[in-house]
Scaffold this active site. Structure first.
Site: not given
Lengths: 291, 85
Positions: A91-92
């Site tokens: 998720c970055g």
């Protein structure tokens, strides 16, 4: 230059990576809608509760017999940082942003001569925070086994925090959690959880005298833990939405990247094939001329 | 002549409608709320909230757990931790 077979292998491996990121992106997009709806559905309760809190706390605040949760222990020495991270990666920069915000706060508190302890929710913040502050990691609340995060988890976390507070393990608790702005932006924010920050006493609207049953303090006594719980619940919901939003964006980028890479590799593959064919032709022609 | 009644849980807004009367299980006894009730706030015990849609009709019962009720200018708001069904 890589051989044709090697190039083909790389193209295939990038293609399968792209399939994974694409699938994850679509899953995140579907889950995001659900998580956002859940976060929105929780808003009325939080708003009403905050409203009631404001009107009540305004009356009781400042009195000596105000509940402990509102008044605090009187000390300002030991701080607890409740850090809400996600359980899954992909998720970055969401989790590293949270960790950075928490670390900055912790350093600031330590520099001010306070004692700091961490209370971690979610798996992903654990390793980096442990690396930064090996001795300060306190308890950890595991949410990775829960499929649909709900009020029950917030309840459990709040119960544990309140127990620690009543046992005098800390004076002030801060909540570090992501706030979902959009699928592109999730900001880590820090709010004070305990003692409950006294809301600005609202100017008594209408001047109506409200009757309380049992009494103002008793109600407040029951309201404050509920308020803490609601804050945690809100943080968990925001975390869910942020995770899916960040994941969607990150996976979208990854999918596009993989596409670019595949294009580049395919061009390279075609060029080398063409070069091989040309070489072969030249050899044949040269052979024929020699005869 | 209607009372605006809202029932809210952390997960969602369960009810938001105009009704005739609501009987709430307060921690110090049940109390009925009609339109124009004086501002009032009470914690509630686990039990049934009875909602009368019309005068003389049959009450609808909603089981609630934990929370409190607030009567203000805009009607009755019940904040419950959990609602059955």
């Amino acid at each position: 230059m890589a051989s044709l077979k090697e190039l083909k292998g790389r193209i295939n491996s990038v293609k399968s990576t792209q399939k994974i990121t694409k699938a994850k992106q679509m899953v995140a997009a579907a889950k995001l809608r659900k998580a956002q709806a859940a976060a929105e559905a929780a808003r009325p309760y939080a708003e009403r509760l905050a409203g009631v809190m404001a009107s009540l706390a305004g009356k009781v605040a400042g009195q000596d017999n105000a509940p402990l949760l509102l008044r605090g222990t009187g000390g300002d020495k030991r701080h607890l940082l409740v850090v809400v991270n996600t359980d899954k990666g992909l998720c970055g920069g969401l989790n590293s942003n949270l960790v950075r915000a928490a670390s900055a706060k912790a350093r600031e508190l330590v520099a001010a001569g306070k004692e700091v302890e961490f209370y971690l929710v979610g798996r992903k913040g654990r390793a980096p925070l442990k690396r930064n502050f090996p001795t300060l990691i306190g308890q950890h609340f595991d949410t990775s086994t829960v499929r649909n995060i709900g009020f029950a988890e917030a309840d459990a976390i709040a119960a544990e925090l309140l127990e620690m507070f009543e046992a005098g393990k800390f004076d002030v608790a801060h909540l570090v959690s992501p706030v979902f702005v959009s699928a592109l932006a999730q900001d880590p924010t820090i709010v004070q959880l305990i003692p409950v920050p006294a809301p600005a006493a609202s100017a008594d609207a209408g001047g109506a005298v409200v009757e309380y049953e049992p009494g103002e303090e008793e109600i407040l006594e029951e309201l404050l833990p509920r308020y803490v719980k609601t804050q945690l619940f809100g943080a968990l919901l925001e975390r869910e939405a942020s995770e899916q939003g960040a994941s969607m964006t990150a996976m979208d980028n990854a999918t596009r990247n993989a596409g670019d890479l595949i294009n580049k590799l395919t061009i390279q593959y075609n060029r080398s094939r063409q070069a091989a064919i040309t070489t072969e032709l030249v050899e044949i022609i040269a052979g024929a001329e020699a005869l | 002549m209607a009372l605006h009644f809202e029932l809210v849980t952390p997960a969602r807004l369960v009810r938001s409608e105009d009704v005739h009367m609501v009987v709430v299980p307060g921690s110090e006894g049940e109390f009925g709320v009609l339109e124009g009730h004086a501002p009032f706030m009470s914690t509630i015990r686990d039990g049934a909230v009875q909602v009368w849609k019309t005068e003389g009709g049959q009450p609808e019962e909603i089981q609630v757990r934990g929370g409190f009720a607030e009567v203000g200018e805009n009607g009755l708001t019940v904040l419950a931790e959990h609602v059955e069904g």
